[in-house]
Design a protein around this motif. Structure first.
Motif, short mmCIF file in Angstrom:
data_model
loop_
_atom_site.label_atom_id
_atom_site.label_comp_id
_atom_site.label_asym_id
_atom_site.label_seq_id
_atom_site.Cartn_x
_atom_site.Cartn_y
_atom_site.Cartn_z
N ASP A 133 0.83 -1.21 0.00
CA ASP A 133 0.00 0.00 0.00
C ASP A 133 0.86 1.26 0.00
OD1 ASP A 133 1.01 -0.21 2.53
OD2 ASP A 133 -0.86 0.23 3.57
N LYS A 134 2.16 1.11 -0.27
CA LYS A 134 3.02 2.29 -0.35
C LYS A 134 2.64 3.08 -1.60
CE LYS A 134 5.33 1.05 3.26
NZ LYS A 134 5.09 1.75 4.54
N GLY A 135 2.30 4.30 -1.40
CA GLY A 135 1.85 5.13 -2.51
C GLY A 135 0.43 5.62 -2.32
N GLU A 161 9.90 16.05 -9.94
CA GLU A 161 11.03 16.76 -9.34
C GLU A 161 11.42 16.13 -8.00
OE1 GLU A 161 9.92 20.83 -8.95
OE2 GLU A 161 9.58 21.11 -11.09
N LYS A 162 10.42 15.78 -7.21
CA LYS A 162 10.67 15.23 -5.88
C LYS A 162 11.41 13.91 -5.94
CE LYS A 162 10.01 14.34 -1.42
NZ LYS A 162 10.71 15.07 -0.33
N PHE A 163 10.96 13.03 -6.83
CA PHE A 163 11.52 11.67 -6.88
C PHE A 163 12.49 11.49 -8.04
CE2 PHE A 163 7.19 11.09 -4.99
CZ PHE A 163 7.62 10.79 -3.71
N GLU A 168 14.13 5.47 -11.78
CA GLU A 168 13.01 5.89 -12.62
C GLU A 168 11.71 5.17 -12.26
OE1 GLU A 168 11.86 6.22 -17.39
OE2 GLU A 168 13.87 5.60 -16.76
N SER A 169 11.83 3.94 -11.78
CA SER A 169 10.64 3.18 -11.41
C SER A 169 9.90 3.84 -10.25
CB SER A 169 11.01 1.74 -11.05
OG SER A 169 11.83 1.71 -9.89
N VAL A 170 10.64 4.54 -9.37
CA VAL A 170 10.00 5.23 -8.24
C VAL A 170 9.11 6.36 -8.76
CG1 VAL A 170 10.42 6.59 -6.16
CG2 VAL A 170 11.89 4.64 -6.68
N LEU A 175 3.66 8.39 -10.13
CA LEU A 175 2.75 8.95 -11.13
C LEU A 175 1.56 8.03 -11.39
CD1 LEU A 175 5.33 10.44 -13.67
CD2 LEU A 175 3.85 11.71 -12.10
N MET A 176 1.79 6.72 -11.35
CA MET A 176 0.69 5.77 -11.51
C MET A 176 -0.31 5.90 -10.36
SD MET A 176 2.81 2.39 -12.78
CE MET A 176 1.48 1.29 -12.30
N ALA A 177 0.21 6.03 -9.14
CA ALA A 177 -0.66 6.17 -7.98
C ALA A 177 -1.47 7.47 -8.08
CB ALA A 177 0.16 6.15 -6.69
N PHE A 178 -0.80 8.55 -8.49
CA PHE A 178 -1.49 9.83 -8.63
C PHE A 178 -2.60 9.74 -9.67
CE2 PHE A 178 -2.10 13.87 -10.80
CZ PHE A 178 -2.36 14.72 -9.75
#
Length: 351
Positions: A133-135, A161-163, A168-170, A175-178
């Protein structure tokens, strides 16, 4: 659905610190700064390595914002304890967005608007289960963006910018979660959406979003400080980290010493050689520096000392702040040792 125009909203995120509550709240604050809105925040961070209950409250306004707000207009509850501990801060008629996988609110209480979303399950589903559930903090950020008609493209850039310095997977996972949160049909359970009024700033100047520690660090640099030394201690550490990162850009240097005595001594050495220097700490560290600070007075060596105060006596409350060290700042020395003491009352004062 046509959004309702609003000038001000207080949004409180309540969960656990390990869920990235502060990260999600900070994204909202930065977005407000880049969207010509005023913003003020308030947060609590548990003083345990394993984390614990935490909140981040952000107040966004089209006009001037002078406080973080007493009551929340919009409460996000990640857990049952989040709901129970913070529903009392939600104003009557306010919106309670809760994770229906973990929270069972009292729906008989008709004072609030209830919006249940299976945040945990949808986050796991969106990310394929690999991140558990991280994200879900970023999923909620997407939900809030949709509900308040925020600029989702700016938020995506802020996330990148933050990550961006990580794998790149992070970035892609965030972005997928958003996007999953933004795409959720929240209109099925919430009859209103909102949009902050846009009031152009007469000055036309760009604005910055920062906290007092950041303002203090940049103020020191703007004031000509090019050398410093310190030892990590919350809540001074972020000043030290900013100076360590930024001073080399201006031909300066910041040294992380092995202890408090060494840090103040190094700073004194820099000042003795003709370069105004800075050191700092929280209350317990200032106590350890007391003898060297007295020596600076005796030797008439200029030195800037920052006391980023934590709550309570002795080692105190590392992640909570208060303003209780004034007597220590004025009188905390051996013998007569006058010094100039400045006590900022705002972020602007810190600069």
């Amino acid at each position: 659905m046509r959004p309702e125009s609003i000038q001000d909203a207080v949004i409180r995120l309540a969960g656990n610190s390990q869920d990235g509550i502060q990260t999600a709240g900070a994204f909202l604050a930065r977005l407000a700064g880049r969207s010509e809105h005023d913003v003020m925040t308030y947060m609590t961070i548990p003083a345990t390595i394993s984390g614990g209950p935490s909140i981040f409250q952000v107040r966004i306004g089209s006009g001037e914002v002078l406080s973080a707000g007493d009551e929340a207009d919009f409460l996000v509850a990640f857990y049952q304890h989040s709901y129970q501990d913070h529903v009392g801060f939600l104003r009557e008629g306010g919106v309670l967005l809760y994770d229906s996988d973990n929270v069972e609110p009292n729906l008989d209480d008709k004072r609030f608007v209830y919006v249940g979303v299976p945040i945990t399950g949808l986050t796991v589903e969106a990310l394929g289960g690999t991140a558990k559930d991280k994200g879900k903090n970023i999923f909620v950020l997407g939900l809030i963006s949709k509900i308040f008609n925020l600029d989702d493209e700016k938020l995506k850039r802020l996330i990148s910018e933050k990550f961006g310095g990580k794998n790149e997977s992070v970035v892609n996972t965030a972005l997928m979660a958003f996007q999953a949160g933004y795409a959720y049909p929240v209109g099925n359970v919430l009859t209103k959406h909102y949009r902050f009024e846009h009031i152009p700033r007469p000055s036309g100047r760009a604005q910055l979003t920062m906290d007092g520690n950041q303002a203090l660090a940049y103020g020191l640099i703007a004031g000509g400080v090019r050398f410093g030394a310190g030892y990590p201690i919350t809540p001074w550490s972020s000043v030290m980290e900013t100076l360590r990162r930024e001073l080399p850009k201006y031909g300066g240097i910041f040294v992380q010493a092995e202890d408090e005595l060494a840090s103040v001594s190094i700073a004194l050495g820099c000042s003795y050689s003709g370069y105004l220097a800075v050191t700092g700490s929280a209350g317990p560290g200032i106590s350890l520096k007391a003898e060297a600070i007295g020596w600076a007075s005796m030797a008439e060596i200029p030195l800037i000392i920052c006391n980023i105060q934590r709550g309570g006596p002795s080692t105190g409350l590392p992640t909570n702040v208060e303003q209780s060290d004034l007597h220590q700042a004025i009188f905390g020395s051996h013998g007569d040792s006058p010094r100039v003491v400045l006590a900022p009352a705002s972020v602007e004062d810190c600069f």
